[in-house]
Design a protein around this motif. Structure first.
Motif, PDB file in Angstrom:
ATOM      1  N   SER A  67      53.023 -22.871  56.518  1.00 24.29           N
ATOM      2  CA  SER A  67      51.657 -23.651  56.469  1.00 24.29           C
ATOM      3  C   SER A  67      50.272 -23.363  56.515  1.00 24.29           C
ATOM      4  O   SER A  67      49.884 -24.082  55.961  1.00 24.29           O
ATOM      5  N   LYS A  68      50.315 -22.184  56.110  1.00 26.21           N
ATOM      6  CA  LYS A  68      48.781 -21.443  56.178  1.00 26.21           C
ATOM      7  C   LYS A  68      48.688 -22.043  54.455  1.00 26.21           C
ATOM      8  O   LYS A  68      47.407 -22.218  54.555  1.00 26.21           O
ATOM      9  N   ILE A  69      49.666 -22.064  53.512  1.00 26.22           N
ATOM     10  CA  ILE A  69      49.245 -22.743  52.053  1.00 26.22           C
ATOM     11  C   ILE A  69      48.841 -23.963  52.149  1.00 26.22           C
ATOM     12  O   ILE A  69      48.041 -24.685  51.469  1.00 26.22           O
ATOM     13  N   ASN A  70      49.610 -24.967  52.826  1.00 28.09           N
ATOM     14  CA  ASN A  70      49.185 -26.494  53.332  1.00 28.09           C
ATOM     15  C   ASN A  70      47.763 -26.220  53.803  1.00 28.09           C
ATOM     16  O   ASN A  70      47.357 -27.041  53.379  1.00 28.09           O
ATOM     17  N   SER A  71      47.602 -25.743  55.381  1.00 28.25           N
ATOM     18  CA  SER A  71      46.657 -25.541  55.464  1.00 28.25           C
ATOM     19  C   SER A  71      45.362 -25.903  54.325  1.00 28.25           C
ATOM     20  O   SER A  71      44.050 -26.285  54.592  1.00 28.25           O
ATOM     21  N   PHE A  72      45.263 -24.127  54.200  1.00 26.40           N
ATOM     22  CA  PHE A  72      44.268 -23.642  52.896  1.00 26.40           C
ATOM     23  C   PHE A  72      44.243 -25.428  51.918  1.00 26.40           C
ATOM     24  O   PHE A  72      43.066 -25.385  51.502  1.00 26.40           O
ATOM     25  N   ALA A  73      44.980 -25.849  51.590  1.00 29.19           N
ATOM     26  CA  ALA A  73      45.072 -26.521  50.125  1.00 29.19           C
ATOM     27  C   ALA A  73      44.943 -27.888  51.206  1.00 29.19           C
ATOM     28  O   ALA A  73      43.426 -28.500  49.874  1.00 29.19           O
ATOM     29  N   LEU A  74      44.793 -28.412  52.611  1.00 29.00           N
ATOM     30  CA  LEU A  74      44.213 -29.728  52.613  1.00 29.00           C
ATOM     31  C   LEU A  74      42.999 -29.394  53.030  1.00 29.00           C
ATOM     32  O   LEU A  74      41.733 -30.231  52.402  1.00 29.00           O
ATOM     33  N   SER A  75      42.258 -28.146  53.117  1.00 24.69           N
ATOM     34  CA  SER A  75      40.553 -27.785  53.528  1.00 24.69           C
ATOM     35  C   SER A  75      40.020 -27.733  52.729  1.00 24.69           C
ATOM     36  O   SER A  75      39.290 -27.999  52.004  1.00 24.69           O
ATOM     37  N   ASN A  76      41.104 -26.884  50.980  1.00 20.03           N
ATOM     38  CA  ASN A  76      39.942 -27.450  50.163  1.00 20.03           C
ATOM     39  C   ASN A  76      40.252 -28.095  49.612  1.00 20.03           C
ATOM     40  O   ASN A  76      39.005 -28.259  49.051  1.00 20.03           O
ATOM     41  N   LEU A  77      40.993 -29.186  49.327  1.00 13.20           N
ATOM     42  CA  LEU A  77      40.691 -30.457  48.749  1.00 13.20           C
ATOM     43  C   LEU A  77      40.137 -31.533  49.790  1.00 13.20           C
ATOM     44  O   LEU A  77      38.986 -31.801  48.609  1.00 13.20           O
ATOM     45  N   SER A  78      39.604 -31.052  50.690  1.00 14.96           N
ATOM     46  CA  SER A  78      38.466 -31.382  51.915  1.00 14.96           C
ATOM     47  C   SER A  78      37.313 -31.300  51.105  1.00 14.96           C
ATOM     48  O   SER A  78      36.050 -32.130  51.109  1.00 14.96           O
ATOM     49  N   ASP A  79      37.202 -30.107  50.844  1.00  9.54           N
ATOM     50  CA  ASP A  79      36.301 -29.104  50.599  1.00  9.54           C
ATOM     51  C   ASP A  79      35.515 -29.717  49.273  1.00  9.54           C
ATOM     52  O   ASP A  79      34.485 -29.963  48.715  1.00  9.54           O
ATOM     53  N   GLU A  80      36.787 -29.984  48.251  1.00  8.96           N
ATOM     54  CA  GLU A  80      36.916 -30.320  46.647  1.00  8.96           C
ATOM     55  C   GLU A  80      36.147 -32.194  47.048  1.00  8.96           C
ATOM     56  O   GLU A  80      34.474 -31.826  46.278  1.00  8.96           O
ATOM     57  N   GLU A  81      36.299 -32.739  47.242  1.00  7.68           N
ATOM     58  CA  GLU A  81      35.985 -34.207  48.401  1.00  7.68           C
ATOM     59  C   GLU A  81      34.706 -34.010  48.766  1.00  7.68           C
ATOM     60  O   GLU A  81      34.197 -35.019  48.075  1.00  7.68           O
ATOM     61  N   GLU A  82      34.083 -33.396  49.504  1.00  5.53           N
ATOM     62  CA  GLU A  82      32.625 -33.608  50.028  1.00  5.53           C
ATOM     63  C   GLU A  82      31.653 -33.402  48.682  1.00  5.53           C
ATOM     64  O   GLU A  82      30.620 -33.314  48.978  1.00  5.53           O
ATOM     65  N   SER A  83      32.280 -32.091  48.107  1.00  6.82           N
ATOM     66  CA  SER A  83      31.080 -31.775  47.063  1.00  6.82           C
ATOM     67  C   SER A  83      31.384 -32.863  45.566  1.00  6.82           C
ATOM     68  O   SER A  83      30.255 -33.342  45.551  1.00  6.82           O
ATOM     69  N   ASP A  84      32.327 -33.562  45.586  1.00  5.07           N
ATOM     70  CA  ASP A  84      32.028 -34.427  44.981  1.00  5.07           C
ATOM     71  C   ASP A  84      31.445 -35.396  45.443  1.00  5.07           C
ATOM     72  O   ASP A  84      31.089 -36.223  44.403  1.00  5.07           O
ATOM     73  N   GLU A  85      31.681 -36.234  46.383  1.00  4.46           N
ATOM     74  CA  GLU A  85      30.207 -36.994  47.202  1.00  4.46           C
ATOM     75  C   GLU A  85      29.268 -36.708  46.844  1.00  4.46           C
ATOM     76  O   GLU A  85      28.849 -38.054  46.807  1.00  4.46           O
TER      77      GLU A  85
END
Length: 100
Positions: A78-96
C-alpha cells in the motif's frame, strides 16, 4: 548504482543498531540496489526531498539485510502504491508547468 550519502548510510546503521564500519560497503550496496528498485517501480525521486521514497528505500534495505526481501512488497504494497501514485502526480504537474 546510486550514490549513497554518508548521512543516509548512518541513518540506516542507526536504524539497525550497527555501530561498526566493517559492513559499510555492503550496506551502501543494499541502499543503492533498493533505491534503484523503488525508482524502477515508483519513478525517479530524490532521497533528499521525498520522505516516503526514502522510507521505502530504508525499509527495503532492512528486509534485504535480514535476508527477508521476499516479504518486502507484501508488507509495503500500500505504501509503494501510494508513493508511486503521488510521485506520478508530481511528475505530471511538473510536465504541465513546463508545457505552459
Amino acid at each position: 548504482m546510486a550514490d549513497v550519502t554518508e548521512e543516509l548510510l548512518q541513518e540506516f546503521k542507526d536504524r539497525l543498531h550497527i555501530s561498526h564500519k566493517s559492513e559499510d560497503s555492503h550496506l551502501k550496496r543494499l541502499l543503492s540496489y533498493s533505491f534503484a528498485d523503488i525508482s524502477g517501480i515508483c519513478g525517479p525521486f530524490s532521497l533528499e526531498t521525498d520522505n516516503p521514497g526514502k522510507e521505502l528505500v530504508l525499509e527495503r534495505s532492512r528486509f534485504a539485510y535480514n535476508d527477508a526481501l521476499e516479504f518486502f512488497e507484501d508488507s509495503f504494497l500500500s505504501k509503494i502504491n501510494s508513493f508511486a501514485l503521488s510521485n506520478l502526480s508530481d511528475e505530471e504537474e511538473s510536465d504541465e508547468t513546463v508545457q505552459v
